[in-house]
Design an enzyme around this catalytic site. Structure first.
Site, PDB file in Angstrom:
ATOM      1  N   HIS A 188       0.871  -1.182   0.000  1.00 11.86           N
ATOM      2  CA  HIS A 188       0.000   0.000   0.000  1.00 11.86           C
ATOM      3  C   HIS A 188       0.897   1.217   0.000  1.00 11.86           C
ATOM      4  CE1 HIS A 188      -3.702   2.337   0.706  1.00 11.86           C
ATOM      5  NE2 HIS A 188      -2.873   3.146   1.343  1.00 11.86           N
ATOM      6  N   CYS A 189       0.722   2.076  -1.005  1.00 12.53           N
ATOM      7  CA  CYS A 189       1.603   3.232  -1.178  1.00 12.53           C
ATOM      8  C   CYS A 189       0.915   4.499  -0.674  1.00 12.53           C
ATOM      9  CB  CYS A 189       1.967   3.376  -2.654  1.00 12.53           C
ATOM     10  SG  CYS A 189       3.045   4.796  -2.983  1.00 12.53           S
ATOM     11  N   PRO A 190       1.435   5.115   0.394  1.00 13.18           N
ATOM     12  CA  PRO A 190       0.815   6.358   0.887  1.00 13.18           C
ATOM     13  C   PRO A 190       1.001   7.521  -0.068  1.00 13.18           C
ATOM     14  CG  PRO A 190       2.849   5.867   2.084  1.00 13.18           C
ATOM     15  CD  PRO A 190       2.571   4.675   1.226  1.00 13.18           C
TER      16      PRO A 190
END
Length: 270
Positions: free
Chosen positions: A131-133
């Site tokens: 999951h890429c912020p």
């Protein structure tokens, strides 16, 4: 399926777009090669630079809003996701890698191999990477190649912007006057240099993992993943060679039944 642009991650996306165009504007307002060529009517480089920035922004929105491969229901065609016959399953000794169907403890849906539940997105994602912020979205089966393409374009924009910032520095007889003249451009150059290093490391690591046909999650947590923890340290049941791994990642579209690959590559004792 695309997310609502005004939904989750709206502030992150807005900040990214504003920062991108503010830096671009600063490069044009200072005495850089971009401004010089614009003033002399040589528009090729300025136009190409702006177009590349625009492409990077569009790719950013694409990977940010794109469905990464959410599993929203038990797909009837893939409900028996092992991709092998019952006879073949019975042939697998209990001491070797087992191919058991899993059901997510959060969304209660059947998880195909290499999928994982994302606590932030509240969905299981096929071929989950991370999951890429930065994009406020998961990177998975459907948007991973676009994420890598975005990183490549973004790196090109940043390196080009860093070069343009360098051309805009002007001489000052003292440090105080030099900083007063070039302070804002220096701040932009430092920020762009840091972002360039970050994107370069991200792009390099993803290309390396793609060449091995593994994901960030699998690379970092293989000792906790049921279908990998029994493998050797250098053993990857999904690795089909560098060329085939890269070809399959960038050029083959559609859902891969990874259980079939796992069974074929990882069941030599059978």
């Amino acid at each position: 399926m695309f997310k609502n642009v005004f939904g989750s991650g709206f502030l992150v996306r807005t900040a990214h777009v504003i920062l991108t165009w503010v830096i671009t504007l600063i490069l044009f307002l200072h005495d850089t090669d971009l401004r010089k060529e614009e003033e002399t009517g040589k528009l090729l480089q300025p136009v190409l630079f702006v177009l590349l920035v625009l492409v990077s922004v569009l790719l950013y929105f694409a990977v940010s809003l794109m469905d990464p491969g959410f599993i929203l229901s038990d797909d009837g065609d893939l409900q028996f996701t092992l991709g092998v016959t019952e006879e073949q399953q019975d042939m697998i000794p209990p001491t070797t890698k087992s191919l058991r169907q899993r059901r997510c403890g959060h969304c209660l849906l059947q998880q195909p191999m290499r999928s994982k539940h994302c606590q932030t997105c509240q969905h299981c994602v096929r071929r989950y990477d991370h999951h890429c912020p930065w994009i406020e979205n998961c990177v998975g089966e459907k948007n991973h190649r676009w994420f890598v393409l975005y990183l490549a374009v973004q790196l090109l924009v940043l390196l080009w912007g860093l070069h343009m910032a360098w051309t805009g520095f002007r001489y000052g007889p003292t440090w105080q006057l030099w900083l007063r003249t070039n302070g804002m451009l220096l701040g932009v150059a430092v920020l762009v240099a840091l972002l360039s290093l970050t994107v370069l490391l991200l792009l390099g690591s993803h290309l390396y993992l793609v060449s091995l046909n593994t994901t960030t999650w699998e690379f970092m947590s293989r000792h906790r993943i049921s279908y990998l923890k029994h493998c050797g340290v250098d053993e990857n049941p999904f690795d089909r060679g560098t060329f085939h791994n890269l070809w399959g990642f960038f050029c083959v579209w559609g859902t891969v039944v990874w259980e079939q690959v796992y069974f074929r590559e990882g069941s030599d004792p059978v």
